[in-house]
Write an enzyme that holds these catalytic residues in place. Sequence first.
Site, short mmCIF file in Angstrom:
data_model
loop_
_atom_site.label_atom_id
_atom_site.label_comp_id
_atom_site.label_asym_id
_atom_site.label_seq_id
_atom_site.Cartn_x
_atom_site.Cartn_y
_atom_site.Cartn_z
N CYS A 84 -16.26 2.78 1.19
CA CYS A 84 -15.06 1.93 1.50
C CYS A 84 -14.44 2.09 3.06
O CYS A 84 -13.90 1.24 3.69
CB CYS A 84 -13.79 2.21 0.63
SG CYS A 84 -13.57 3.91 0.47
N ARG B 82 -13.89 -7.31 3.13
CA ARG B 82 -12.60 -7.18 2.93
C ARG B 82 -11.68 -8.35 3.33
O ARG B 82 -10.83 -8.77 2.32
CB ARG B 82 -12.14 -5.92 3.57
CG ARG B 82 -12.58 -4.71 3.32
CD ARG B 82 -12.35 -4.00 1.79
NE ARG B 82 -11.17 -4.13 1.31
CZ ARG B 82 -10.05 -3.34 1.69
NH1 ARG B 82 -10.46 -2.34 2.33
NH2 ARG B 82 -8.83 -3.73 1.08
N HIS C 28 -7.65 0.78 -6.10
CA HIS C 28 -7.97 0.05 -4.78
C HIS C 28 -8.70 -1.22 -5.45
O HIS C 28 -9.97 -1.35 -4.87
CB HIS C 28 -8.31 0.52 -3.83
CG HIS C 28 -8.41 0.31 -2.44
ND1 HIS C 28 -7.51 -0.51 -2.24
CD2 HIS C 28 -9.05 0.79 -1.45
CE1 HIS C 28 -8.07 -0.94 -0.74
NE2 HIS C 28 -8.71 0.17 -0.25
N GLN D 35 -10.37 -3.64 -2.64
CA GLN D 35 -11.67 -3.04 -1.99
C GLN D 35 -12.87 -3.33 -3.09
O GLN D 35 -14.08 -3.66 -2.63
CB GLN D 35 -11.44 -1.38 -2.01
CG GLN D 35 -12.93 -0.82 -1.71
CD GLN D 35 -12.96 -0.98 0.05
OE1 GLN D 35 -12.13 -0.91 0.76
NE2 GLN D 35 -14.41 -1.18 0.29
N ARG E 91 0.75 -1.20 -0.02
CA ARG E 91 -0.04 -0.08 0.03
C ARG E 91 0.91 1.27 0.08
O ARG E 91 1.78 1.43 0.80
CB ARG E 91 -0.93 0.00 1.29
CG ARG E 91 -1.45 1.37 1.48
CD ARG E 91 -2.59 1.67 2.38
NE ARG E 91 -3.87 0.88 2.26
CZ ARG E 91 -4.96 1.11 2.84
NH1 ARG E 91 -5.00 1.89 3.69
NH2 ARG E 91 -5.83 0.69 2.38
N ASP F 242 -16.93 8.35 -0.95
CA ASP F 242 -15.45 8.08 -0.44
C ASP F 242 -15.06 9.38 0.14
O ASP F 242 -16.01 10.42 -0.31
CB ASP F 242 -14.54 7.68 -1.48
CG ASP F 242 -13.11 7.37 -0.92
OD1 ASP F 242 -12.93 7.11 0.25
OD2 ASP F 242 -12.22 7.58 -1.84
N1 NVA Z 1 -9.62 7.37 -1.54
C1 NVA Z 1 -9.19 6.82 -0.07
C2 NVA Z 1 -9.53 5.30 0.00
C3 NVA Z 1 -9.30 4.87 1.44
C4 NVA Z 1 -9.49 3.62 1.66
C5 NVA Z 1 -7.75 7.04 0.18
O1 NVA Z 1 -6.94 6.79 -0.74
O2 NVA Z 1 -7.37 7.79 1.20
N1 CP Z 2 -11.08 0.57 2.81
C1 CP Z 2 -9.85 0.61 3.27
O1 CP Z 2 -8.88 0.39 2.65
O2 CP Z 2 -9.56 0.79 4.56
P1 CP Z 2 -8.02 1.07 5.59
O3 CP Z 2 -7.39 2.20 5.11
O4 CP Z 2 -8.62 0.89 6.83
O5 CP Z 2 -7.25 -0.01 4.90
#
Ligand code: NVA
Ligand code: CP
Length: 329
Positions: free
Chosen positions: A270, A315, A133, A136, A106, A229
């Site tokens: 998400c 998830r 992502h 997800q 990540r 989101d």
């Molecule tokens: N768009 C958000 C998704 C988090 C799961 C981010 O990248 O922070």
């Molecule tokens: N939805 C999601 O990816 O959550 P986290 O950032 O907690 O992993």
Amino acid sequence: MDLKGRNFLTLKDFTPDEIRYLIDLAADYKEKKKKGILTDTLRGKNVALIFEKTSTRTRCAFEVGAHDLGMGTTYLDPSGSQIGKKESIADTARVLGGMFDGIEYRGFGQEIVEDLAKYAGVPVWNGLTNEYHPTQILADMLTIKEEFGKLEGLKFVYMGDARYNMGNSLMIGCAKLGLDFVACAPEKYFPNKELIEICKGYAKESGATLTFEPDVKKATEGANVIYTDVWVSMGEPDEVWEERIKDLSPYRVTSEVMNNAADNCIFLHCLPSFHDLNTGIGKQIYEKYGLTEMEVTDEVFESKASRVFEEAENRMHTIKAVMAATLGA
Ligand code: NVA
Ligand code: CP
């Protein structure tokens, strides 16, 4: 279906049948877990979990999923490794590839996870980049399938910043799996034209439709799924808040929006979400801009239509399926 040895970097790399297979495999693992049936067929294997951005769900999903499959895990946190600062991605990939059977990443640009996959020699899984992502989306689709018993032909509306990881990946997922995808946002928040063209190609094959509609009433009418989101994603500078609040406040998911949708419409997110003042950032934004809720009202978040916690649980089942399929469980 043989996905052994494959990376999981973006859904663009997977056929609709392969994606459906992973969703069904996740449902199977979920059922087994509920019945207490052990599925630890990957005993003796180990996976590395690299997080250059923070996480609750994705990290826990990989850890619990790996343990349920019998595997060991090593978590590398956003500050606790040499990655990027003292060691290149190519070198890190070769080091970890020698010790682990799979690597989750990540972080920031998609090119980083692509690079990791190029050099690791073991499956690499994208746990979120700026652009995509993909794990997800598997959880989202499993949740939708559990609700409606199907995916094809459902009207799926994404409200908010549709240019980032969630908007992009949901558009790809919907286009591949035959849903009617609607991005509901001001035009500058639509996904980039190149990706839209690619998804139009998928839609032609699957029967999906793609619509880009700034008018909230038109966009959400008759929707089966309303998704949103956060307005500012991890890694973005604080300076963008002001503009996002101004641009995206009309795209908040409210009861009015839900009432305009189909009677059976569900709400997905998400997560994490700013729907009340019980978060540090939520409080800061309230103090600076006076907002008590952002992308979704607390009323919708806590409503009977909300499936966000079922989605969060999924998830784990879907990430388990990705690891199992690509490691040949
Ligand atoms: N768009 C958000 C998704 C988090 C799961 C981010 O990248 O922070
Ligand atoms: N939805 C999601 O990816 O959550 P986290 O950032 O907690 O992993």
